[in-house]
Motif scaffolding. Structure first.
Motif, PDB file in Angstrom:
ATOM      1  N   PHE A  33       0.831  -1.189   0.000  1.00 13.88           N
ATOM      2  CA  PHE A  33       0.000   0.000   0.000  1.00 13.88           C
ATOM      3  C   PHE A  33       0.873   1.250   0.000  1.00 13.88           C
ATOM      4  O   PHE A  33       1.998   1.243   0.489  1.00 13.88           O
ATOM      5  N   GLU A  99      -3.913  -9.204   8.425  1.00 15.16           N
ATOM      6  CA  GLU A  99      -4.581  -7.903   8.514  1.00 15.16           C
ATOM      7  C   GLU A  99      -3.662  -6.809   9.028  1.00 15.16           C
ATOM      8  O   GLU A  99      -3.985  -5.628   8.931  1.00 15.16           O
ATOM      9  N   THR A 100      -2.510  -7.196   9.583  1.00 14.43           N
ATOM     10  CA  THR A 100      -1.592  -6.211  10.150  1.00 14.43           C
ATOM     11  C   THR A 100      -0.762  -5.590   9.042  1.00 14.43           C
ATOM     12  O   THR A 100      -0.361  -6.272   8.103  1.00 14.43           O
ATOM     13  N   GLN A 101      -0.498  -4.298   9.134  1.00 18.28           N
ATOM     14  CA  GLN A 101       0.367  -3.635   8.169  1.00 18.28           C
ATOM     15  C   GLN A 101       1.610  -3.110   8.860  1.00 18.28           C
ATOM     16  O   GLN A 101       1.543  -2.589   9.981  1.00 18.28           O
ATOM     17  N   TYR A 102       2.731  -3.248   8.143  1.00 19.04           N
ATOM     18  CA  TYR A 102       4.014  -2.739   8.632  1.00 19.04           C
ATOM     19  C   TYR A 102       4.506  -1.697   7.644  1.00 19.04           C
ATOM     20  O   TYR A 102       4.371  -1.867   6.424  1.00 19.04           O
TER      21      TYR A 102
ATOM     22  N   TYR B  32     -11.135  -5.293  13.557  1.00 17.32           N
ATOM     23  CA  TYR B  32      -9.706  -5.437  13.871  1.00 17.32           C
ATOM     24  C   TYR B  32      -9.139  -4.046  14.072  1.00 17.32           C
ATOM     25  O   TYR B  32      -9.427  -3.125  13.298  1.00 17.32           O
ATOM     26  N   ILE B  34      -5.592  -1.628  15.452  1.00 18.47           N
ATOM     27  CA  ILE B  34      -4.147  -1.601  15.698  1.00 18.47           C
ATOM     28  C   ILE B  34      -3.784  -0.247  16.300  1.00 18.47           C
ATOM     29  O   ILE B  34      -4.344   0.790  15.914  1.00 18.47           O
ATOM     30  N   TYR B  36      -0.440   2.226  16.548  1.00 14.49           N
ATOM     31  CA  TYR B  36       0.886   2.481  16.015  1.00 14.49           C
ATOM     32  C   TYR B  36       1.530   3.631  16.784  1.00 14.49           C
ATOM     33  O   TYR B  36       0.858   4.553  17.234  1.00 14.49           O
ATOM     34  N   ASN B  93      -9.996  -1.722  10.877  1.00 14.10           N
ATOM     35  CA  ASN B  93     -10.192  -2.475   9.632  1.00 14.10           C
ATOM     36  C   ASN B  93     -11.471  -3.279   9.730  1.00 14.10           C
ATOM     37  O   ASN B  93     -11.777  -3.860  10.763  1.00 14.10           O
ATOM     38  N   TYR B 101      -8.156  -5.517   3.348  1.00 15.13           N
ATOM     39  CA  TYR B 101      -7.038  -5.306   4.250  1.00 15.13           C
ATOM     40  C   TYR B 101      -6.730  -3.829   4.438  1.00 15.13           C
ATOM     41  O   TYR B 101      -5.684  -3.477   4.934  1.00 15.13           O
ATOM     42  N   LEU B 103      -6.698  -0.189   6.021  1.00 14.45           N
ATOM     43  CA  LEU B 103      -6.795   0.411   7.347  1.00 14.45           C
ATOM     44  C   LEU B 103      -7.265   1.854   7.239  1.00 14.45           C
ATOM     45  O   LEU B 103      -6.866   2.574   6.329  1.00 14.45           O
TER      46      LEU B 103
END
Lengths: 112, 115
Positions: A33, A99-102, B32, B34, B36, B93, B101, B103
């Motif tokens: 992305f 589903e996690t983005q880094y 979901y 997250i 950061y 998400n 996928y 976010l």
């Protein structure tokens, strides 16, 4: 998690020119992305870089302004075309692990 | 001079105190979430995540709480250290049955830890 690098880390460009930003991942990933983060603000998704096909752009972003390449599963580029001062931002690539983005470290762009 | 566009919520704490950063999310279907951490000059760094079938999850010095009734997420940092100074973003998400996928990020909160 994957190690993600971006080039350049920062640049100062003149209006009307274009800049291509590279994103390299140390392992093969399906989903990549590109995001924009304007000064002092949150992240906005520009597009999903699809391997072997055209990128999928979010509302407000178009291919002519932000062409994206994804030649393989470890590399992508984002071009910021015909730049204006309003394009001054941090541009970030990310990869999905489930589903996690880094995120990569970002490219800091200043357009004069 | 004034920083145009800089309008992040801010939280200032003393070193050693506990910090609580809050986030109101937008989509009741999100499943979901997250948190950061973004330090100056760096990209966002994953801290902790939580799924909608949980209301609490703990990590090392961090705890995330999820209240789906009011669409609220919080990040608790225990014994805050100067190295915790950063902007913190929540992201949500909706998996859409496994094919989505993307976010959506919250505005962010600037945490400053005073020694």
């Amino acid at each position: 998690s994957a190690v993600i690098s971006q080039k350049p880390s920062r640049d100062i460009c003149q209006r009307g020119t274009s800049l291509t930003i590279q994103c390299q991942v140390d392992s093969q990933v399906t989903m990549m992305f590109w995001y924009r983060q304007q000064p002092g603000q949150s992240l906005t998704l520009i597009a999903t870089a699809n391997q072997g096909s055209e990128a999928t752009y979010e509302s407000g972003f178009v291919i002519d302004k932000f062409p994206i390449s994804r030649p393989n599963l470890t590399f992508s580029t984002l071009t910021v075309s015909n730049m204006s001062p309003e394009d001054s931002s941090i541009y970030l690539c990310s990869v999905a692990a489930g589903e996690t983005q880094y995120f990569g470290p970002g490219t800091r762009l200043l357009v004069l | 001079g004034e920083s145009v566009g800089l309008h992040l919520p801010t939280l200032s704490v003393q070193e050693g105190d506990n910090s609580i950063i809050n986030c109101a999310y937008s989509n009741s279907a999100s499943d979901y979430f997250i948190w950061y951490k973004q330090e100056s000059g760096k990209g966002p760094q994953f801290i902790i995540d939580i799924r909608s079938n949980m209301d609490k999850r703990q990590g090392q010095r961090v705890t995330v709480l999820l209240n789906k009734t009011v669409k609220h997420l919080s990040l608790q940092i225990a014994a805050t250290q100067p190295g915790d100074s950063a902007v913190y973003f929540c992201a949500e998400n909706w998996s859409g049955g496994g094919s989505n996928y993307k976010l959506t990020f919250g505005k962010g909160t600037l945490l400053t830890v005073n020694p």
